[in-house]
Write a protein that holds these residues in place. Structure first.
Motif, PDB file in Angstrom:
ATOM      1  N   GLN A 197       0.875  -4.752   6.154  1.00  0.00           N
ATOM      2  CA  GLN A 197       1.103  -6.014   6.872  1.00  0.00           C
ATOM      3  C   GLN A 197      -0.006  -7.023   6.571  1.00  0.00           C
ATOM      4  OE1 GLN A 197       1.411  -5.374  11.136  1.00  0.00           O
ATOM      5  NE2 GLN A 197       0.630  -7.428  11.548  1.00  0.00           N
ATOM      6  N   ASN A 198      -1.251  -6.583   6.595  1.00  0.00           N
ATOM      7  CA  ASN A 198      -2.388  -7.470   6.301  1.00  0.00           C
ATOM      8  C   ASN A 198      -2.365  -7.952   4.860  1.00  0.00           C
ATOM      9  OD1 ASN A 198      -4.531  -5.371   8.345  1.00  0.00           O
ATOM     10  ND2 ASN A 198      -3.366  -7.164   8.969  1.00  0.00           N
ATOM     11  N   LEU A 199      -1.983  -7.058   3.942  1.00  0.00           N
ATOM     12  CA  LEU A 199      -1.895  -7.427   2.522  1.00  0.00           C
ATOM     13  C   LEU A 199      -0.803  -8.469   2.309  1.00  0.00           C
ATOM     14  CD1 LEU A 199      -2.697  -7.038  -0.441  1.00  0.00           C
ATOM     15  CD2 LEU A 199      -1.219  -5.011  -0.514  1.00  0.00           C
ATOM     16  N   ALA A 200       0.356  -8.262   2.938  1.00  0.00           N
ATOM     17  CA  ALA A 200       1.464  -9.212   2.809  1.00  0.00           C
ATOM     18  C   ALA A 200       1.092 -10.579   3.396  1.00  0.00           C
ATOM     19  CB  ALA A 200       2.707  -8.650   3.491  1.00  0.00           C
ATOM     20  N   HIS A 201       0.278 -10.561   4.472  1.00  0.00           N
ATOM     21  CA  HIS A 201      -0.156 -11.825   5.089  1.00  0.00           C
ATOM     22  C   HIS A 201      -1.116 -12.582   4.169  1.00  0.00           C
ATOM     23  CE1 HIS A 201      -1.332 -14.608   8.307  1.00  0.00           C
ATOM     24  NE2 HIS A 201      -2.574 -14.440   7.886  1.00  0.00           N
ATOM     25  N   ALA A 202      -2.021 -11.854   3.536  1.00  0.00           N
ATOM     26  CA  ALA A 202      -3.034 -12.491   2.673  1.00  0.00           C
ATOM     27  C   ALA A 202      -2.420 -13.031   1.389  1.00  0.00           C
ATOM     28  CB  ALA A 202      -4.130 -11.483   2.341  1.00  0.00           C
ATOM     29  N   ARG A 203      -1.458 -12.301   0.812  1.00  0.00           N
ATOM     30  CA  ARG A 203      -0.885 -12.640  -0.499  1.00  0.00           C
ATOM     31  C   ARG A 203      -2.011 -13.065  -1.449  1.00  0.00           C
ATOM     32  NH1 ARG A 203       4.266 -16.409   0.426  1.00  0.00           N
ATOM     33  NH2 ARG A 203       4.972 -15.532  -1.549  1.00  0.00           N
ATOM     34  N   PRO A 204      -2.928 -12.132  -1.733  1.00  0.00           N
ATOM     35  CA  PRO A 204      -4.152 -12.485  -2.466  1.00  0.00           C
ATOM     36  C   PRO A 204      -3.898 -12.997  -3.876  1.00  0.00           C
ATOM     37  CG  PRO A 204      -3.866 -10.112  -2.385  1.00  0.00           C
ATOM     38  CD  PRO A 204      -2.834 -10.692  -1.477  1.00  0.00           C
TER      39      PRO A 204
ATOM     40  N   ARG B 113      -5.698   5.856  -7.119  1.00  0.00           N
ATOM     41  CA  ARG B 113      -4.909   6.598  -6.130  1.00  0.00           C
ATOM     42  C   ARG B 113      -4.086   5.671  -5.245  1.00  0.00           C
ATOM     43  NH1 ARG B 113      -7.914  11.315  -3.052  1.00  0.00           N
ATOM     44  NH2 ARG B 113      -5.788  11.640  -2.318  1.00  0.00           N
ATOM     45  N   ILE B 114      -4.574   4.453  -5.031  1.00  0.00           N
ATOM     46  CA  ILE B 114      -3.798   3.487  -4.241  1.00  0.00           C
ATOM     47  C   ILE B 114      -2.613   2.986  -5.060  1.00  0.00           C
ATOM     48  CG2 ILE B 114      -3.882   1.169  -3.219  1.00  0.00           C
ATOM     49  CD1 ILE B 114      -6.702   1.925  -2.214  1.00  0.00           C
ATOM     50  N   TRP B 115      -2.839   2.738  -6.365  1.00  0.00           N
ATOM     51  CA  TRP B 115      -1.716   2.335  -7.225  1.00  0.00           C
ATOM     52  C   TRP B 115      -0.650   3.424  -7.255  1.00  0.00           C
ATOM     53  CZ3 TRP B 115      -1.221  -2.480  -7.875  1.00  0.00           C
ATOM     54  CH2 TRP B 115      -2.320  -3.324  -8.089  1.00  0.00           C
ATOM     55  N   ALA B 116      -1.084   4.690  -7.284  1.00  0.00           N
ATOM     56  CA  ALA B 116      -0.119   5.804  -7.283  1.00  0.00           C
ATOM     57  C   ALA B 116       0.679   5.816  -5.978  1.00  0.00           C
ATOM     58  CB  ALA B 116      -0.849   7.129  -7.485  1.00  0.00           C
ATOM     59  N   LYS B 117       0.008   5.528  -4.854  1.00  0.00           N
ATOM     60  CA  LYS B 117       0.685   5.469  -3.556  1.00  0.00           C
ATOM     61  C   LYS B 117       1.693   4.317  -3.522  1.00  0.00           C
ATOM     62  CE  LYS B 117      -1.492   8.722  -1.137  1.00  0.00           C
ATOM     63  NZ  LYS B 117      -0.764   9.913  -0.654  1.00  0.00           N
ATOM     64  N   PHE B 118       1.304   3.174  -4.090  1.00  0.00           N
ATOM     65  CA  PHE B 118       2.225   2.039  -4.159  1.00  0.00           C
ATOM     66  C   PHE B 118       3.494   2.430  -4.920  1.00  0.00           C
ATOM     67  CE2 PHE B 118      -1.024  -1.717  -3.788  1.00  0.00           C
ATOM     68  CZ  PHE B 118      -1.108  -1.486  -2.434  1.00  0.00           C
ATOM     69  N   LYS B 119       3.309   3.102  -6.045  1.00  0.00           N
ATOM     70  CA  LYS B 119       4.454   3.520  -6.855  1.00  0.00           C
ATOM     71  C   LYS B 119       5.371   4.440  -6.054  1.00  0.00           C
ATOM     72  CE  LYS B 119       5.779   6.173 -10.956  1.00  0.00           C
ATOM     73  NZ  LYS B 119       5.326   7.033 -12.069  1.00  0.00           N
ATOM     74  N   GLU B 120       4.777   5.421  -5.367  1.00  0.00           N
ATOM     75  CA  GLU B 120       5.564   6.347  -4.539  1.00  0.00           C
ATOM     76  C   GLU B 120       6.393   5.579  -3.513  1.00  0.00           C
ATOM     77  OE1 GLU B 120       3.003   9.173  -2.624  1.00  0.00           O
ATOM     78  OE2 GLU B 120       2.090   9.802  -4.521  1.00  0.00           O
ATOM     79  N   GLY B 121       5.753   4.632  -2.835  1.00  0.00           N
ATOM     80  CA  GLY B 121       6.436   3.857  -1.798  1.00  0.00           C
ATOM     81  C   GLY B 121       7.577   3.025  -2.356  1.00  0.00           C
ATOM     82  N   ILE B 122       7.348   2.418  -3.512  1.00  0.00           N
ATOM     83  CA  ILE B 122       8.382   1.585  -4.142  1.00  0.00           C
ATOM     84  C   ILE B 122       9.602   2.437  -4.501  1.00  0.00           C
ATOM     85  CG2 ILE B 122       8.944   0.234  -6.225  1.00  0.00           C
ATOM     86  CD1 ILE B 122       5.910  -0.640  -6.169  1.00  0.00           C
ATOM     87  N   LEU B 123       9.367   3.575  -5.139  1.00  0.00           N
ATOM     88  CA  LEU B 123      10.475   4.441  -5.562  1.00  0.00           C
ATOM     89  C   LEU B 123      11.225   5.009  -4.360  1.00  0.00           C
ATOM     90  CD1 LEU B 123       8.917   6.354  -8.602  1.00  0.00           C
ATOM     91  CD2 LEU B 123      10.538   4.453  -8.635  1.00  0.00           C
ATOM     92  N   GLN B 124      10.510   5.276  -3.284  1.00  0.00           N
ATOM     93  CA  GLN B 124      11.144   5.784  -2.068  1.00  0.00           C
ATOM     94  C   GLN B 124      12.085   4.737  -1.485  1.00  0.00           C
ATOM     95  OE1 GLN B 124       8.264   7.056   0.878  1.00  0.00           O
ATOM     96  NE2 GLN B 124       8.970   9.161   0.722  1.00  0.00           N
TER      97      GLN B 124
ATOM     98  N   GLN C 202       7.232  -7.241  -5.943  1.00  0.00           N
ATOM     99  CA  GLN C 202       5.898  -7.841  -5.850  1.00  0.00           C
ATOM    100  C   GLN C 202       5.667  -8.473  -4.480  1.00  0.00           C
ATOM    101  OE1 GLN C 202       5.445 -10.571  -9.165  1.00  0.00           O
ATOM    102  NE2 GLN C 202       6.187  -9.030 -10.612  1.00  0.00           N
ATOM    103  N   LYS C 203       6.689  -9.171  -3.981  1.00  0.00           N
ATOM    104  CA  LYS C 203       6.561  -9.819  -2.671  1.00  0.00           C
ATOM    105  C   LYS C 203       6.436  -8.775  -1.565  1.00  0.00           C
ATOM    106  CE  LYS C 203       8.247 -13.667   0.074  1.00  0.00           C
ATOM    107  NZ  LYS C 203       9.241 -14.753   0.191  1.00  0.00           N
ATOM    108  N   GLY C 204       7.192  -7.677  -1.701  1.00  0.00           N
ATOM    109  CA  GLY C 204       7.115  -6.597  -0.717  1.00  0.00           C
ATOM    110  C   GLY C 204       5.719  -6.007  -0.631  1.00  0.00           C
ATOM    111  N   LEU C 205       5.026  -5.965  -1.774  1.00  0.00           N
ATOM    112  CA  LEU C 205       3.653  -5.468  -1.797  1.00  0.00           C
ATOM    113  C   LEU C 205       2.658  -6.511  -1.294  1.00  0.00           C
ATOM    114  CD1 LEU C 205       3.493  -3.671  -5.293  1.00  0.00           C
ATOM    115  CD2 LEU C 205       3.470  -2.567  -3.045  1.00  0.00           C
ATOM    116  N   GLY C 206       3.053  -7.788  -1.373  1.00  0.00           N
ATOM    117  CA  GLY C 206       2.113  -8.867  -1.057  1.00  0.00           C
ATOM    118  C   GLY C 206       1.373  -9.337  -2.289  1.00  0.00           C
ATOM    119  N   LEU C 207       1.893  -8.989  -3.484  1.00  0.00           N
ATOM    120  CA  LEU C 207       1.199  -9.308  -4.739  1.00  0.00           C
ATOM    121  C   LEU C 207       1.991 -10.265  -5.619  1.00  0.00           C
ATOM    122  CD1 LEU C 207      -0.127  -5.718  -5.631  1.00  0.00           C
ATOM    123  CD2 LEU C 207      -1.293  -7.538  -4.386  1.00  0.00           C
TER     124      LEU C 207
END
Length: 552
Positions: free
Chosen positions: A248-255, A263-274, A300-305
């Motif tokens: 939620q904080n990442l999506a708000h910042a849209r850095p 390991r965070i990139w791997a978690k992002f991938k898992e979440g996207i595929l799920q 990308q928008k779902g991640l906030g990126l």
């Protein structure tokens, strides 16, 4: 725009005077955000800094510690310490009381600023009574003097003395992957030179830069990429309230700039595929030209990126297959390589010329060579650290003349791209007298969807063993399915290495490796020495046991 970047404090003061009403810090609090403008931040820095200066004794080193999770108060504390003419010494918020006592005493801190923490009851036992405490409004500490009280105290305003280029700015303690943490001494000049080097490649002149801070600020990667870079750019730093609100904080910042460890990139991938229903469905959608860009933007928008101009990974090896996967969804991750001792600046993957399997191209102001005997990466740059605080012996061992010895083994290609092949000290000798480099084998294991993290061991065994922590996906499988899949993994990866590096077995460990049990560093790298120590009495037994896949 700043003509030439100076120290962190000077860059901050420039924007406080030139863009006083711009938002500098955004701190989430129960779903809302507390904003600090540059002008408000400067007023706080001047008040806290003036108080700190009054409290410091000239008879001791002017060192002030910060013990806190990332927050607006962390950044304000660091700037106030600099304003007071002192040296900041940040500590990991995950330390035990014994670990904190070790680095706190070694660093000669006179004052400790205590902020947001999860483990105050335990960690406070490591703080000597002689150290003065200041606690921020979000701190569980109630000893010493309150930050809010200092802000309402009438103080004689300190005349701003701009930091001297050659003066010590900060002492950063290493995360201790190879043993006792060492205090790396970094000057104001090194910070300024590193920023000027990164200015163009990091798009720091881009308007409305936004950074999000969630990795430990006492690590050089976050300190450089978020605090120093954002402050130099006159941008805004957003913070994460807790793990549950991260997305939620990442999506708000849209850095505009985003850093994550592998390991965070791997978690992002898992979440996207799920969410999308698996790799097969995603591949099918991306194969349709009409909707490919729509799908990429939606992910990308779902991640906030969706508004990032620079997406970076560092602090640990990034599997090239993971980098390639993110490129399919339109995120081009740039890998940065460096260490605390060289400001984290040895090489960076160019945004438009990513070469998989490398950690990027060596920076223009950094000369790099490979030692012909050990294969070690050695570099020289005028932003290198001064050495280790109160540790002459290890400082001397760090340098070979002007060359800083990284401890990493690597290769340079004809375009000056650097590849990492392992750690000099991680290599171990098997009973056959051959040296094994564990890092490449661990990286190969970690690419498997059922492997979260791996550690290869095998000192004095005929062949090495692979210690494995399972990923969340593996928990949905039966033991037989998992065993078959891991058997196949061994069959696939062993031929990639020399015969004496072939893994004899995989050991599936049930007890998780965490920061708390000292098996992982705060940046989620494995602490090899601790893991080996935990299993050394079992290795012979595992080696001679019949199963190839052993569940502990």
């Amino acid at each position: 725009m700043i003509q030439t970047y100076q120290s962190n404090l000077e860059n901050f003061i420039h924007w406080a005077h030139n863009t006083p009403n711009n938002i500098y810090l955004k701190q989430p609090q129960a779903g809302n955000y507390k904003e600090y403008t540059y002008q408000e931040s400067l007023q706080i820095v001047e008040q806290i800094g003036s108080y700190l200066n009054e409290q410091l004794s000239d008879e001791k080193p002017k060192h002030i510690g910060i013990l806190a999770k990332n927050s607006a108060h962390w950044i304000l504390s660091d700037l106030a310490i600099s304003y007071a003419g002192a040296v900041s010494v940040p500590f990991y918020a995950t330390l035990t009381s014994e670990q904190l006592n070790q680095v706190l005493v070694h660093s000669d801190c006179q004052i400790l600023i205590v902020g947001k923490l999860d483990n105050w009851d335990e960690i406070q036992k490591g703080i000597p009574d002689s150290i003065q405490l200041i606690f921020t409004p979000d701190s569980p500490c109630q000893k010493g003097i309150a930050w809010t009280e200092i802000l309402t105290t009438t103080l004689k305003k300190l005349a701003t003395a701009l930091p001297q280029k050659d003066a010590l700015a900060t002492i950063i303690y290493t995360s201790g992957t190879t043993g006792v943490p060492k205090g790396v001494m970094i000057t104001n000049g090194s910070i300024a030179q590193a920023l000027n080097l990164a200015r163009k490649i990091a798009y720091l002149d881009k308007p409305n830069t936004r950074f999000i801070s969630y990795l430990p600020l006492c690590h050089i990667a976050e300190r450089n990429f978020v605090e120093f870079a954002c402050t130099a750019a006159g941008g805004t730093i957003y913070f994460v309230e807790n793990l549950d609100t991260f997305q939620q904080n990442l999506a708000h910042a849209r850095p505009s700039h985003f850093l994550a460890v592998p390991r965070i990139w791997a978690k992002f991938k898992e979440g996207i595929l799920q969410k999308i229903g698996g790799q097969k469905k995603l591949s099918l959608l991306l194969a349709i030209p009409v909707i490919k860009k729509i799908i990429q933007k939606k992910i990308q928008k779902g991640l906030g990126l969706d508004q990032t101009c620079m997406v970076v990974t560092g602090a640990a090896p990034m599997p090239q297959e993971l980098t390639a996967w993110f490129q399919t969804i339109g995120l081009y991750i740039q890998e940065a390589y460096g260490m605390t001792e060289n400001m984290g600046l040895n090489s960076l993957t160019p945004r438009h010329k990513i070469k998989l399997g490398t950690v990027g191209r060596v920076h223009d102001q950094c000369t790099t060579r490979i030692d012909p005997e050990t294969g070690e990466i050695q570099m020289k740059a005028n932003y290198n650290c001064l050495g280790y605080y109160k540790n002459k012996e290890q400082t001397e061992a760090l340098f070979d003349g002007p060359w800083l010895k990284t401890g990493d083994m690597g290769q340079l290609d004809s375009e000056n791209y650097l590849s990492i092949v392992g750690r000099v000290k991680d290599n171990f000798k098997t009973a056959k007298g051959q040296y094994v480099s564990p890092a490449p084998i661990e990286n190969a294991l970690s690419l498997h969807e059922y492997v979260e993290v791996a550690c290869v061991v095998g000192v004095n065994l005929p062949q090495p063993l692979g210690l494995v922590q399972l990923s969340p996906q593996a928990l949905n499988l039966s033991k037989q399915e998992l065993t078959e899949s891991l058997h196949q993994l061994l069959t696939d990866i062993n031929p990639m290495f020399k015969k004496y590096e072939y893994l004899k077995k995989l050991i599936i460990l049930q007890e998780p490796w965490t920061v708390e049990n000292a098996c992982l560093t705060p940046t989620l790298k494995i602490r090899r020495m601790q893991i080996e120590k935990n299993v050394e009495t079992r290795m012979e037994e595992w080696y001679h046991d019949k199963p190839t896949i052993i569940f502990e």
